[in-house]
Design an enzyme around this catalytic site. Structure first.
Site, mmCIF file in Angstrom:
data_model
loop_
_atom_site.group_PDB
_atom_site.id
_atom_site.type_symbol
_atom_site.label_atom_id
_atom_site.label_comp_id
_atom_site.label_asym_id
_atom_site.label_seq_id
_atom_site.Cartn_x
_atom_site.Cartn_y
_atom_site.Cartn_z
ATOM 1 N N PRO A 17 0.781 -1.169 -0.070
ATOM 2 C CA PRO A 17 0.113 0.047 0.096
ATOM 3 C C PRO A 17 0.687 1.091 -0.134
ATOM 4 O O PRO A 17 1.933 1.205 0.785
ATOM 5 C CB PRO A 17 -0.552 -0.038 1.354
ATOM 6 C CG PRO A 17 -0.145 -1.180 2.078
ATOM 7 C CD PRO A 17 0.506 -1.986 1.092
ATOM 8 N N ASN A 18 0.370 2.423 -0.701
ATOM 9 C CA ASN A 18 0.889 3.666 -0.888
ATOM 10 C C ASN A 18 2.118 3.877 -1.523
ATOM 11 O O ASN A 18 2.537 4.868 -1.900
ATOM 12 C CB ASN A 18 1.101 4.089 0.732
ATOM 13 C CG ASN A 18 -0.164 4.535 1.311
ATOM 14 O OD1 ASN A 18 -1.088 4.891 0.928
ATOM 15 N ND2 ASN A 18 -0.280 3.617 2.821
ATOM 16 N N ARG A 25 5.290 10.872 -2.507
ATOM 17 C CA ARG A 25 5.091 10.660 -1.111
ATOM 18 C C ARG A 25 6.154 10.678 -0.310
ATOM 19 O O ARG A 25 7.128 10.277 -0.466
ATOM 20 C CB ARG A 25 4.343 9.120 -1.010
ATOM 21 C CG ARG A 25 4.322 8.648 0.379
ATOM 22 C CD ARG A 25 4.502 7.191 0.464
ATOM 23 N NE ARG A 25 4.050 6.688 1.908
ATOM 24 C CZ ARG A 25 4.437 5.256 2.197
ATOM 25 N NH1 ARG A 25 4.572 4.573 1.371
ATOM 26 N NH2 ARG A 25 3.975 5.182 3.171
ATOM 27 N N TYR A 30 11.329 8.590 1.199
ATOM 28 C CA TYR A 30 11.201 7.448 0.338
ATOM 29 C C TYR A 30 11.865 7.913 -0.996
ATOM 30 O O TYR A 30 11.704 7.085 -1.862
ATOM 31 C CB TYR A 30 9.570 7.199 0.172
ATOM 32 C CG TYR A 30 9.002 6.641 1.132
ATOM 33 C CD1 TYR A 30 9.444 5.470 1.692
ATOM 34 C CD2 TYR A 30 7.794 7.363 1.827
ATOM 35 C CE1 TYR A 30 8.935 4.841 2.955
ATOM 36 C CE2 TYR A 30 7.364 6.811 2.959
ATOM 37 C CZ TYR A 30 7.797 5.614 3.384
ATOM 38 O OH TYR A 30 7.332 4.880 4.766
ATOM 39 N N ASN A 81 8.015 -5.558 -1.040
ATOM 40 C CA ASN A 81 7.846 -4.334 -0.265
ATOM 41 C C ASN A 81 6.540 -4.171 0.271
ATOM 42 O O ASN A 81 5.751 -3.837 -0.393
ATOM 43 C CB ASN A 81 8.387 -3.065 -0.565
ATOM 44 C CG ASN A 81 8.420 -1.975 0.277
ATOM 45 O OD1 ASN A 81 7.952 -1.919 1.141
ATOM 46 N ND2 ASN A 81 8.902 -0.819 -0.048
ATOM 47 N N ALA A 84 3.133 -0.851 4.905
ATOM 48 C CA ALA A 84 2.548 -0.923 6.231
ATOM 49 C C ALA A 84 2.174 -2.330 6.677
ATOM 50 O O ALA A 84 2.008 -2.624 7.862
ATOM 51 C CB ALA A 84 1.498 0.222 6.459
ATOM 52 N N GLU A 105 12.699 -9.517 1.467
ATOM 53 C CA GLU A 105 12.037 -8.327 2.045
ATOM 54 C C GLU A 105 12.660 -7.018 1.761
ATOM 55 O O GLU A 105 13.707 -7.169 2.125
ATOM 56 C CB GLU A 105 11.395 -8.623 3.718
ATOM 57 C CG GLU A 105 10.868 -7.342 4.246
ATOM 58 C CD GLU A 105 10.692 -7.565 5.850
ATOM 59 O OE1 GLU A 105 10.968 -8.670 6.288
ATOM 60 O OE2 GLU A 105 10.182 -6.549 6.323
ATOM 61 N N HIS A 107 12.622 -2.552 2.236
ATOM 62 C CA HIS A 107 12.143 -1.353 2.371
ATOM 63 C C HIS A 107 13.098 -0.204 1.990
ATOM 64 O O HIS A 107 14.637 -0.495 2.261
ATOM 65 C CB HIS A 107 12.035 -1.227 3.986
ATOM 66 C CG HIS A 107 11.168 -2.409 4.442
ATOM 67 N ND1 HIS A 107 9.922 -2.339 4.266
ATOM 68 C CD2 HIS A 107 11.595 -3.741 5.052
ATOM 69 C CE1 HIS A 107 9.439 -3.555 4.842
ATOM 70 N NE2 HIS A 107 10.524 -4.003 5.508
ATOM 71 N N ARG A 114 13.146 4.572 12.403
ATOM 72 C CA ARG A 114 12.004 5.315 12.434
ATOM 73 C C ARG A 114 11.155 4.820 13.773
ATOM 74 O O ARG A 114 11.405 4.254 14.706
ATOM 75 C CB ARG A 114 11.075 5.076 11.092
ATOM 76 C CG ARG A 114 12.120 5.315 9.923
ATOM 77 C CD ARG A 114 11.506 5.284 8.472
ATOM 78 N NE ARG A 114 10.420 5.908 8.354
ATOM 79 C CZ ARG A 114 9.264 5.883 7.778
ATOM 80 N NH1 ARG A 114 9.301 4.816 6.690
ATOM 81 N NH2 ARG A 114 8.239 6.622 7.681
#
Ligand code: DQA
Length: 159
Positions: A17-18, A25, A30, A81, A84, A105, A107, A114
């Protein structure tokens, strides 16, 4: 879905998502690259490593679960990725465990630098490994690592 010519290996890159908003964004976190640019770079990197790279983005947990199921018998590996959903989704973790496809995985940001709620990944314990914090390079490093891993598996099984 983006696909290029057939390579020796086939890998699907799943974006959660996103991530469709990359470029717009929070670019300070990012980066400025769009998802289309990232996907195109991965196809190119795949070509140079004799690997077909496809990609899919979804904002919906169930769609990502379906995409992981669909990867069975179609792809040798998954780069994910999960956005969230990394921090919330037992369903995505279970799907990866169920299909038993080697998965990396990734990111863009370093999730451990964070907010605390990002420090836990439901996926980390069931994937080959995690790459976090290298911006768009995280995807490229993840793809390269997965290809090396898959070739080692093939060599070990005599194929
Ligand atoms: C992310 C990190 C997640 O915490 C966040 O929810 C994202 C993107 C990353 O690529 O840095 O959507 O997975």
């Amino acid at each position: 879905m983006m696909t290029d010519r057939a390579g020796e290996l086939s890998i699907v890159v799943l974006h959660g998502p996103n991530l469709n908003l990359l470029g717009l964004r929070e670019p300070e976190i990012y980066g400025a690259s769009t998802l289309a640019q990232i996907d195109a770079q991965l196809v190119e990197l795949g070509n140079s490593l004799d690997t077909t790279v496809s990609s899919l983005q979804s904002n919906h947990e169930g769609m990502l679960v379906d995409a992981i199921h669909d990867a069975r018998d179609r792809y040798d590996g998954i780069v994910i990725n999960a956005g969230a959903y990394t921090h919330t989704s037992i369903a995505i973790r279970d799907a990866i465990s169920a299909v038993q496809i080697p998965t990396v995985e990734v990111h863009l940001s370093n999730i451990y630098k964070r907010e605390e709620f990002r420090h836990h990944s439901y996926l980390a314990a069931i994937v080959i490994g995690q790459i976090s914090g290298f911006g768009t390079q995280s995807y490229q490093l993840g793809l390269q690592a997965l290809i090396v891993h898959l070739r080692q598996l093939r060599a070990a099984s005599g194929g």
